[in-house]
Write a protein that holds these residues in place. Structure first.
Motif, short mmCIF file in Angstrom:
data_model
loop_
_atom_site.label_atom_id
_atom_site.label_comp_id
_atom_site.label_asym_id
_atom_site.label_seq_id
_atom_site.Cartn_x
_atom_site.Cartn_y
_atom_site.Cartn_z
N PHE A 80 0.59 -1.12 -0.48
CA PHE A 80 -0.18 -0.23 -0.15
C PHE A 80 0.45 1.43 0.60
O PHE A 80 0.41 2.57 -0.95
N THR A 81 1.77 0.94 0.28
CA THR A 81 2.96 2.57 0.32
C THR A 81 3.85 2.80 -1.19
O THR A 81 3.00 3.64 -1.80
N VAL A 82 3.31 1.27 -2.65
CA VAL A 82 3.73 1.90 -3.07
C VAL A 82 2.48 1.78 -4.60
O VAL A 82 2.08 2.95 -5.31
N MET A 83 1.69 1.47 -3.97
CA MET A 83 -0.04 1.59 -4.27
C MET A 83 -0.09 3.16 -4.09
O MET A 83 -0.64 3.75 -4.84
N GLY A 84 0.31 4.00 -3.13
CA GLY A 84 -0.26 5.35 -2.57
C GLY A 84 0.35 6.42 -3.27
O GLY A 84 0.05 7.01 -5.11
N ILE A 85 1.65 5.09 -4.29
CA ILE A 85 2.46 6.49 -5.36
C ILE A 85 2.03 6.68 -6.31
O ILE A 85 1.34 7.10 -7.00
N TRP A 86 1.37 5.20 -7.15
CA TRP A 86 0.89 5.04 -8.07
C TRP A 86 -0.49 5.66 -8.39
O TRP A 86 -0.60 6.57 -9.23
N ASN A 87 -1.48 5.89 -6.68
CA ASN A 87 -2.59 7.30 -7.26
C ASN A 87 -2.07 8.38 -6.87
O ASN A 87 -2.48 9.19 -7.88
N LYS B 291 6.59 0.93 16.91
CA LYS B 291 6.88 -0.81 16.60
C LYS B 291 7.81 -1.14 15.54
O LYS B 291 8.03 -0.50 14.43
N HIS B 292 9.50 -1.38 15.57
CA HIS B 292 10.19 -1.61 14.55
C HIS B 292 10.61 -0.47 13.74
O HIS B 292 10.15 -1.14 12.07
N VAL B 293 10.56 0.75 13.57
CA VAL B 293 10.77 1.87 12.82
C VAL B 293 9.20 1.53 11.62
O VAL B 293 9.81 1.41 10.10
N TYR B 294 8.79 1.06 11.72
CA TYR B 294 6.87 0.77 11.05
C TYR B 294 6.89 1.95 10.11
O TYR B 294 7.19 1.81 9.00
N ALA B 295 6.83 2.74 10.70
CA ALA B 295 6.88 4.12 9.68
C ALA B 295 8.12 4.54 9.33
O ALA B 295 7.82 5.10 7.83
N CYS B 296 8.90 4.24 9.46
CA CYS B 296 10.57 4.11 8.73
C CYS B 296 10.51 3.33 7.47
O CYS B 296 10.77 4.05 6.45
N ALA B 297 10.38 2.36 8.47
CA ALA B 297 9.90 1.24 6.82
C ALA B 297 9.60 2.06 5.40
O ALA B 297 10.33 1.69 4.72
N SER B 298 8.29 2.48 5.56
CA SER B 298 7.19 3.00 4.40
C SER B 298 7.74 4.01 3.97
O SER B 298 7.47 4.18 2.74
N LEU B 299 8.27 5.09 4.94
CA LEU B 299 9.07 6.18 4.94
C LEU B 299 10.34 5.40 3.80
O LEU B 299 10.16 6.42 2.41
N ALA B 300 11.24 4.94 4.07
CA ALA B 300 12.32 4.02 3.34
C ALA B 300 11.40 4.13 1.48
O ALA B 300 12.40 4.66 0.73
N GLY B 301 10.85 3.03 2.27
CA GLY B 301 10.42 2.47 0.29
C GLY B 301 9.51 2.78 0.09
O GLY B 301 9.56 3.79 -1.55
#
Length: 212
Positions: free
Chosen positions: A108-115, A156-166
């Motif tokens: 859904f991180t990359v789907m957000g960019i697609w949209n 939890k475990h750099v959750y948002a940071c993982a999404s941000l990096a991707g």
């Protein structure tokens, strides 16, 4: 490309629906609670994304496919022998929740960019990254709030940071490589960071006051 995007969306929907349903089971919710958390985790981020992009009504309300898939996954996990296997094997439960949540976050991180590229006249890198991040974490935040948990993005475990990096990787690559390559790279980055952070117990520094 449309088939590729549709397949990704289905994968993300299944993953996040399972994540939401498993969280509801852990909180001992009833059947309706399991379904609600499964659905809101799957479509919540997309609804927030569409509101930001000015897409009204949000796409989730125009096409019921993802909602129906999420309901189906939630009901499937409620089958007694499946539920029993997960709830009585804590390691299997935790690994399943981690994998489903990580896959859904990446998709859904990359789907957000697609949209954002498809619907927004403003295609700045900042907007793409912001919308990708919001789409990735939005459903999980709603899930955690409804379940009475502190949202993963805060603890939890750099959750948002993982999404941000991707999101950053996908947005930067978008104009230089085929779109599906950029999306797969962004998803892989999110998944890798999430799994590594869970394995090695990486977390951002916590702010503590020893006098409290």
């Amino acid at each position: 490309m449309d088939k590729f995007v549709f397949l990704l969306e289905l994968i993300g929907t299944v993953a996040f629906a399972a994540s939401g349903s498993l969280t509801a089971m852990r909180r001992h919710m009833d059947l309706l609670g399991v379904i609600v958390l499964g659905v809101i985790t799957s479509v919540g981020g997309g609804i927030l994304r569409d509101v930001i992009l000015g897409i009204t009504p949000p796409l989730a309300f125009r096409d019921p496919t993802c909602t129906l898939v999420a309901v189906g996954v939630s009901l499937l996990l409620c089958i007694p022998w499946i539920r029993h296997s997960l709830m009585h094997n804590h390691r299997l439960f935790d690994v399943s929740l981690l994998l489903m949540d990580s896959v859904g976050l990446g998709v859904f991180t990359v789907m957000g960019i697609w949209n954002a590229m498809d619907f927004s006249p403003d295609r700045s890198t900042y907007l793409l990254v912001f919308v990708g991040l919001l789409t990735g974490v939005g459903g999980g935040v709603m899930r955690d709030v409804l379940a009475g948990n502190t949202p993963y993005i805060l603890v939890k475990h750099v959750y948002a940071c993982a999404s941000l990096a991707g999101a950053v990787l996908c947005a930067v690559l978008w104009r230089h490589v085929p779109q599906y390559v950029a999306m797969l790279a962004g998803m892989a980055a999110v998944l890798l960071i999430r799994l590594l952070s869970a394995h090695f117990r990486w977390n951002l520094p916590r702010v503590k006051d020893e006098t409290l």
